[in-house]
Every structure is written in structure tokens, then in C-alpha cells.
Design an enzyme around this catalytic site. Structure first.
Site: not given
Ligand SMILES: C[S@@+](CC[C@H](N)C(=O)[O-])C[C@H]1O[C@@H](n2cnc3c(N)ncnc32)[C@H](O)[C@@H]1O
Length: 404
Positions: A353, A226, A56, A326, A278
Site C-alpha cells: 500500500c 482490508q 464520513c 504484504d 505474522e
Molecule cells: C498490510 S497488512 C497485510 C495482512 C494480510 N496479508 C491481509 O491482506 O489481510 C500487514 C500485516 O503485517 C503484520 N506485520 C507488521 N509488521 C510485522 C513484522 N515485523 N513481522 C510480522 N508481521 C508484521 C501486521 O500486523 C499486518 O497484519
């Protein structure tokens, strides 16, 4: 746009499949015998078509290869393909299974003893038939904080609860020096998600360490982090810049979808309190541990589902000046949009994203939802893409919104 040329993608998730998928343009070149059993990536939009990946290019060298030892093939080949025949084709696999390989024989016995799973079933991915044991292989690289050397976590996602079946495989993989952790996530659903209902640590520790923005982060197998560490640093620096902190430590930050607390903790030393929300319990526990690891005591992390918030959500918290949000790829729940519009924080930094869902949410926050009598309150002041996934069509965006 920020781009890196030397890649270090920290996490990759591969899938097991009952047979390798060969793109139409390669059908002429390959005999179908070469393609039985697959470990690789899905064809776009098709979860049952797994393209074999032998190396990969997005992975670090240590995840792909056993550095410094020419005589040994890549660790994936060593551990899985050569010993277990997953990618070697049906004929070779039969030989390995029936005649040549003692380990494989023991292994198949083990599988049978451990609850009637057939050895063939073990090697079949779930795909459409929803049979078989191995679903995904997740590789995550981090580094040793003292030596700076790479470390690897190997996560086997399986369809049933039988960690002992993995034991012979674990013994092989554990001999690879970079591997510090082998876990088994059990996910009995027919879906393709890799988060387990149960997790077993089969070797070493259950977490891995990574360093971002000068902070140390502990990450569990089920916690989001990330995937591209080097660009993660660029992303978080951009978020910090977009926060336009006054520098007097007076601001309150709300970090929604906070994962292991990365963004909030990166800001914590220059603000008043940080509150993170979270849904994944392991990630919340990592976030709390990460605050401690970095001597940060003004960050509070709360477990909760942001799709299920009530009208009293965050009532007990002081009003934030800055909201970071996020989310995963889907849109934010309308309840959360309404909450943000009621909250009226002076600044929202929306990190995404998925440009399509991001566009919908920005539209709601800026222009409202007229058919639901919801008024927009924000102005989009900047939008900066960050190339977190080079050589793919995916892009991350950091959007800055100011209260009108
Ligand atoms: C794109 S990640 C971003 C995490 C963090 N901000 C970072 O940069 O490392 C999105 C996060 O949202 C959490 N998540 C997804 N659905 C959720 C929900 N319904 N309520 C709370 N958190 C949620 C996921 O578990 C994940 O950790």
C-alpha cells in the site's frame, strides 16, 4: 485500474482532539467556539490537528447513520456528541457537563472515582499535551453470516486502564442494533498507534465476521483486515491470478505478513501447504480460527517478527514455490530481503500500500544491493494498481516477480 463507485469501507479510525482544527480557508466562516473538542481525522502530517468529521463519506451507512429511524441522528452524534458534548463547543459542553445532562454528571463522577481522571481530561484527546483519556475511536463493519445484515464493532482506544469510565457510553452505544461488539484497547504509549497493550470486551463479542472470496473471516479489534471489503475481493482475486497456480494442488505457499490469514486461506484449497507468518498474536489466533471456520486443514500460521529473523528462519519448512509478501507501509527488513534472495522461490507476489517503499524493495529483489554485495535475482513481470482507497492519493499495488 480497478475503481468502485459505491463505497463500503469496512474500517475507519478517528481521533479525539482537544479542539477542532479549522483549515485556513474556513477560518473566516467559523467561530472558534464551534470547534472545541474534536472527533475526526488528522490534518495531513499533523497528529495534533483533528478535523471534525460529522459524516464520513467512506463509511457504510450503518456506521454513519442509524438506518430506518429518522428521529435519531447518526449514532456518532447520538452517542458521543449529543450526550457527551465532545463536538458541541465549549459553552454547550459546560452546560451539558454542569447542568443539563444527568448521565454526564454521573459519568464525570465515575471518572473521578475511577482513579482521579478529571472529566475534562477524559474529553481531551492526547495530542501534544499527552493528557486526557480518549485517544481514538475505531469503527469496523462486518456482516452477520446468516442474515447478511451489517454489524459494527466499536473500539475505544484509551490512554489508561480504566474501562469502567466508558461504561455509561457503552450503555448508550449498545442500544444501537448494528453494534455487536464494543471493546476498549488500552494504549499507554505517547504514540498514536491504536493497538492496545490490553483489551477489554465491554459489550457483545470480541470479534466481527467478514466474508471475502467466499470465505468467512473472524477479525479481532487488533488484527489487520482490508479496510475496503469490496475492493479487497478484487485485490485477492488479482493475487490469485498472479499466482498462476498449476491447478494440480502441488505448490507450497509462504504467506508473509499474513494478518488473519486471508491471502493464504484464499489460495489454500488449490495448493499443498500454506505457511503464514505474522507478528500480532491476536491476528495469528484469528488466522488459525479462520482456517477451522472454512474447513481448511493445510494452513499453518506462525507468530513471529519478520524484522527479527535469524539465519535459520524457516529452515524447518519445505521450500515454497510461491511467496506472498504484504508488509505494512515501511520497507521490508534487509534480513528478510536477503532471506528471499537465498530462498529462490520461483515466484514472489509483493502486495503493497506504499509505492515508495515497494519500489525500494522491488529494486533490491531485482537489482540487488551492490554496496552490500547482494545480487538481485528477480524480474518484475507485472504490476497492477488496485484502488483500495478511492478519492484519496493512496494506492495498493500487486507486483509479480519471477526468478531469473
Ligand atoms: C498490510 S497488512 C497485510 C495482512 C494480510 N496479508 C491481509 O491482506 O489481510 C500487514 C500485516 O503485517 C503484520 N506485520 C507488521 N509488521 C510485522 C513484522 N515485523 N513481522 C510480522 N508481521 C508484521 C501486521 O500486523 C499486518 O497484519
Amino acid at each position: 485500474m480497478f475503481t468502485v463507485f459505491s463505497l463500503h469501507v469496512m474500517q475507519m479510525e478517528f481521533s479525539f482532539g482537544p479542539k477542532g482544527w479549522v483549515p485556513a480557508e474556513q477560518l473566516q466562516e467559523k467561530s472558534t467556539d464551534e470547534c472545541v473538542y474534536a472527533l475526526g481525522l488528522h490534518a495531513p502530517g499533523f497528529f495534533d490537528k483533528v478535523l471534525n468529521v460529522n459524516k464520513c463519506l467512506l463509511q457504510s451507512d450503518s456506521a454513519n447513520e442509524k438506518s430506518g429511524n429518522e428521529s435519531r441522528a447518526t449514532w456518532r452524534r447520538t452517542a458521543i456528541v449529543e450526550d457527551y458534548g465532545v463536538q458541541e463547543g465549549r459553552r454547550k459542553h459546560h452546560n451539558v457537563l454542569e447542568k443539563e445532562n444527568e448521565n454526564m454528571h454521573e459519568f464525570s463522577q465515575l471518572c473521578k472515582n475511577a482513579g482521579g481522571i478529571q472529566s475534562w481530561g477524559f474529553l481531551r484527546g492526547m495530542c501534544n499535551s499527552h493528557t486526557g483519556f480518549l485517544k481514538h475511536l475505531m469503527l469496523r463493519s462486518g456482516r452477520n453470516v446468516e442474515t447478511g445484515l451489517p454489524e459494527l464493532t466499536v473500539n475505544f482506544v484509551t490512554s489508561s486502564d480504566n474501562p469502567e469510565c466508558l461504561r455509561p457510553l457503552v450503555e448508550k452505544i449498545a442500544t444501537i442494533p448494528e453494534v455487536v461488539s464494543i471493546v476498549n484497547n488500552v494504549n499507554t504509549s505517547i504514540g498514536y498507534t491504536s493497538v492496545g497493550e490490553k483489551e477489554y470486551t465491554l459489550y457483545g463479542k470480541s470479534t466481527i465476521i467478514e466474508i471475502l472470496r467466499g470465505l468467512t473471516f473472524q477479525i479481532s479489534a487488533n488484527s489487520f483486515f482490508q479496510t475496503n471489503t469490496r475492493q479487497g475481493d478484487v485485490l485477492y482475486k488479482l493475487i490469485e491470478d498472479c499466482a498462476f497456480l498449476k491447478g494440480d494442488g502441488s505448490e507450497i505457499v509462504l504467506d508473509l505478513f499474513c494478518g488473519t490469514g486471508t491471502i493464504g486461506l484464499a489460495l489454500a484449497k488449490r495448493v499443498k501447504p500454506v505457511y503464514g507468518f505474522e507478528v500480532v498474536a491476536q491476528a495469528v489466533s484469528d488466522a488459525r480460527q479462520n482456517a477451522t471456520l472454512n474447513f481448511i486443514n493445510n494452513a499453518t500460521f506462525i507468530e513471529g517478527d519478520l524484522n527479527k529473523i535469524g539465519s535459520a528462519f524457516a529452515n524447518n519448512l519445505p521450500k515454497p514455490d510461491i511467496v506472498i509478501t504484504d508488509p505494512n507501509r515501511p520497507v521490508m527488513h534487509i534480513k528478510l530481503i536477503k532471506f528471499l534472495l537465498r530462498l529462490r522461490a520461483s515466484r514472489i507476489i509483493y502486495v503493497s500500500c506504499n509505492p515508495a517503499t515497494c519500489a525500494r524493495d522491488l529494486n533490491y529483489l531485482c537489482c540487488g544491493v551492490p554496496e552490500q554485495n547482494i545480487e538481485g535475482r528477480y524480474r518484475l513481470s507485472s504490476l497492477q494498481p488496485v484502488d483500495m482507497f478511492p478519492h484519496t492519493p493512496h494506492i495498493e499495488c500487486v507486483c509479480s516477480l519471477e526468478l531469473r
